[in-house]
Design an enzyme around this catalytic site. Sequence first.
Site, PDB file in Angstrom:
ATOM      1  N   ASP A  43      -1.140   0.169  -4.957  1.00 49.10           N
ATOM      2  CA  ASP A  43      -1.449   0.977  -3.641  1.00 49.10           C
ATOM      3  C   ASP A  43      -1.612   2.437  -4.058  1.00 49.10           C
ATOM      4  O   ASP A  43      -1.404   3.089  -2.996  1.00 49.10           O
ATOM      5  CB  ASP A  43      -0.123   0.645  -2.715  1.00 49.10           C
ATOM      6  CG  ASP A  43      -0.205  -0.909  -2.150  1.00 49.10           C
ATOM      7  OD1 ASP A  43      -1.241  -1.209  -1.982  1.00 49.10           O
ATOM      8  OD2 ASP A  43       0.912  -1.473  -1.786  1.00 49.10           O
ATOM      9  N   SER A  51      -2.623 -11.237  -7.002  1.00 51.54           N
ATOM     10  CA  SER A  51      -2.179 -11.143  -5.607  1.00 51.54           C
ATOM     11  C   SER A  51      -0.579 -11.487  -5.334  1.00 51.54           C
ATOM     12  O   SER A  51      -0.595 -12.847  -5.304  1.00 51.54           O
ATOM     13  CB  SER A  51      -3.207 -11.369  -4.624  1.00 51.54           C
ATOM     14  OG  SER A  51      -2.426 -11.492  -3.296  1.00 51.54           O
ATOM     15  N   ARG A  78       9.669  -9.577   3.273  1.00 53.93           N
ATOM     16  CA  ARG A  78      10.316 -10.723   2.894  1.00 53.93           C
ATOM     17  C   ARG A  78      11.627 -10.824   3.349  1.00 53.93           C
ATOM     18  O   ARG A  78      12.082 -12.117   3.340  1.00 53.93           O
ATOM     19  CB  ARG A  78      10.298 -10.684   1.316  1.00 53.93           C
ATOM     20  CG  ARG A  78       8.729 -10.939   0.683  1.00 53.93           C
ATOM     21  CD  ARG A  78       8.648 -10.321  -0.655  1.00 53.93           C
ATOM     22  NE  ARG A  78       7.550 -10.653  -1.185  1.00 53.93           N
ATOM     23  CZ  ARG A  78       6.357  -9.926  -1.183  1.00 53.93           C
ATOM     24  NH1 ARG A  78       6.257  -8.717  -0.367  1.00 53.93           N
ATOM     25  NH2 ARG A  78       5.224 -10.186  -1.936  1.00 53.93           N
ATOM     26  N   LYS A 123      -8.492  -3.504   0.463  1.00 57.29           N
ATOM     27  CA  LYS A 123      -7.409  -2.963   1.136  1.00 57.29           C
ATOM     28  C   LYS A 123      -7.494  -2.575   2.710  1.00 57.29           C
ATOM     29  O   LYS A 123      -8.609  -3.095   3.351  1.00 57.29           O
ATOM     30  CB  LYS A 123      -6.690  -2.057   0.218  1.00 57.29           C
ATOM     31  CG  LYS A 123      -6.118  -2.435  -1.043  1.00 57.29           C
ATOM     32  CD  LYS A 123      -5.153  -3.382  -0.988  1.00 57.29           C
ATOM     33  CE  LYS A 123      -4.798  -4.010  -2.487  1.00 57.29           C
ATOM     34  NZ  LYS A 123      -3.645  -4.996  -2.531  1.00 57.29           N
ATOM     35  N   ARG A 160     -11.022   1.247  -0.589  1.00 57.88           N
ATOM     36  CA  ARG A 160     -10.131   2.600  -0.926  1.00 57.88           C
ATOM     37  C   ARG A 160     -10.991   3.270  -1.910  1.00 57.88           C
ATOM     38  O   ARG A 160     -10.868   4.665  -1.964  1.00 57.88           O
ATOM     39  CB  ARG A 160      -8.741   2.215  -1.398  1.00 57.88           C
ATOM     40  CG  ARG A 160      -8.029   2.004  -0.142  1.00 57.88           C
ATOM     41  CD  ARG A 160      -6.606   1.559  -0.751  1.00 57.88           C
ATOM     42  NE  ARG A 160      -5.686   1.906   0.405  1.00 57.88           N
ATOM     43  CZ  ARG A 160      -4.599   1.121   0.687  1.00 57.88           C
ATOM     44  NH1 ARG A 160      -3.827   0.759  -0.368  1.00 57.88           N
ATOM     45  NH2 ARG A 160      -3.879   1.226   1.691  1.00 57.88           N
ATOM     46  N   GLN A 163       0.692 -11.361  -2.716  1.00 58.37           N
ATOM     47  CA  GLN A 163       0.731 -11.829  -1.184  1.00 58.37           C
ATOM     48  C   GLN A 163       0.180 -13.327  -1.385  1.00 58.37           C
ATOM     49  O   GLN A 163       0.885 -14.342  -0.768  1.00 58.37           O
ATOM     50  CB  GLN A 163      -0.259 -11.126  -0.454  1.00 58.37           C
ATOM     51  CG  GLN A 163       0.262  -9.712  -0.168  1.00 58.37           C
ATOM     52  CD  GLN A 163      -0.618  -8.648   0.751  1.00 58.37           C
ATOM     53  OE1 GLN A 163      -1.802  -9.488   1.089  1.00 58.37           O
ATOM     54  NE2 GLN A 163      -0.320  -7.647   1.077  1.00 58.37           N
ATOM     55  N   ARG A 179     -10.523  -8.221   6.078  1.00 62.04           N
ATOM     56  CA  ARG A 179      -9.894  -8.513   4.805  1.00 62.04           C
ATOM     57  C   ARG A 179      -9.944  -9.971   4.558  1.00 62.04           C
ATOM     58  O   ARG A 179      -9.861 -10.743   5.462  1.00 62.04           O
ATOM     59  CB  ARG A 179      -8.435  -7.878   4.875  1.00 62.04           C
ATOM     60  CG  ARG A 179      -8.522  -6.149   5.096  1.00 62.04           C
ATOM     61  CD  ARG A 179      -7.122  -5.824   4.982  1.00 62.04           C
ATOM     62  NE  ARG A 179      -6.563  -6.131   3.468  1.00 62.04           N
ATOM     63  CZ  ARG A 179      -5.330  -5.448   3.323  1.00 62.04           C
ATOM     64  NH1 ARG A 179      -4.402  -5.251   4.155  1.00 62.04           N
ATOM     65  NH2 ARG A 179      -4.976  -5.691   2.102  1.00 62.04           N
ATOM     66  N   SER A 227       7.259  -4.210   1.102  1.00 66.68           N
ATOM     67  CA  SER A 227       7.166  -5.534   0.652  1.00 66.68           C
ATOM     68  C   SER A 227       8.377  -6.268   0.665  1.00 66.68           C
ATOM     69  O   SER A 227       8.597  -7.407   1.047  1.00 66.68           O
ATOM     70  CB  SER A 227       6.564  -5.382  -0.891  1.00 66.68           C
ATOM     71  OG  SER A 227       5.494  -4.995  -1.160  1.00 66.68           O
TER      72      SER A 227
END
Length: 438
Positions: free
Chosen positions: A319, A166, A30, A346, A350, A168, A122, A26
Amino acid sequence: MAVEKAQKDVSMSALTGKVTAPGDKSISHRALIFGALAEGETKIRGLLEGEDVLRTAGALRALGVEIEREKEVWRVAGGKLSAPEKPLYLGNSGTGARLIMGLLAGGGLAASLDGDLSLRSRPMGRVLEPLEMMGASAISQDGRLPVSIVPNGQLKGIEYRSPVASAQVKSAVLIAGLFASGVTTFHEPTPTRDHTERMLAAFGASIDVSDATGGGRVVTFKGGQRLSATEIIVPGDPSSAAFLAAAALIMPGSDITIENVLVNPHRTGFYNTLEDMGADVTFENERVSGGEPIADVRVRHSKLNGVNVPPERAASMIDEYPILSVVASFAKGETRFAGVGELRVKESDRLASMETGLRACGVNVETGDDWMRVTGGAPRGGACVATHNDHRIAMSFLTMGLATKEPVTVDDTRMIATSFPDFAETIAMLGGNIRQSI
Ligand code: S3P
């Protein structure tokens, strides 16, 4: 197709020693993106050189950003972005695709984005909806990739209440908000990882974060702020370290230390859950580096008990549920977790991938729309598990096979390179054995 096996032999050794986990995924995405937006040259050390992050670097290069690696330092010459000549290809990377959509929409750059089959399946509507509210125009395949961003003049700040927790989505809106007129306010239903907020501050922006009633959080950010280049040190990824920690917990006699791991409280839900299960996990030498808390994580083999994982912990370990379900299959009693419907969207579904694989390895497991229940014991293993192009499913089952009665095989290991290219080598440094059999 690469088939790999976690091979148990008679001398099945305890895992011991000190290793590092690869750079945090992550933070790596960024660091590149904010480096590209900032004036001047940003230097990044410890960048994850996994496929997902390299896709983000490739997309930024296609947008005219100069990115170079010199020895262990990545240099990003920021401040100059232009529309790409060809569609941007983000491979398997949801973070790369969603954050770059925010950048394109904000920067008024016409571009199309695409990804691999997993990424094409997704949901992208969760990002496009707030971006369109800000004034952006986008064409998608019913909320999925390929997506084209069409320039539509300057965006305006909005107040957005996100229906999903989220990071994201939050990050895409904040990145677009950087270019927007006025203030952007983002309400999240439960707090998610805050690397974007921390990094905006590290690049010199001013951002306001406050707790909301009911457990959520509100981020307020004024558009038009200039970012200035900085130096970033990327700590080890707690989501990758989770596989090493799990391996040590389930292998009798193990005692390992994973050095330099990010222990940001929005990322440590897995480690809190291990403690609840009775695991011997300690954060040693806690310190702050590059604006993030880090520690050396020591893990010793432990007798584990099943637990109920509270749904409000989901965002801080989203995750890590695949590897948690493996750990749970070695614990005494039942482990349950709920409020994890996000796992269905994901890199693979999952909940379904883990349910099928665990059952094939002899584990008693049940799932519903947004929950899973695992009954622990001494799993047999002995199956070849389908990974569905999902790196975390592959690493979960290879870790499991280190301690099952019979070895576990996975159908494909190529995706592991997205987040942990040296996974098998790192396990080998600790004394474990994962080997390629075809
Ligand atoms: C990420 C956020 C999480 C996580 C993903 C990385 C990020 O996704 O699953 O691997 O870097 O912001 P969501 O924010 O969509 O839950």
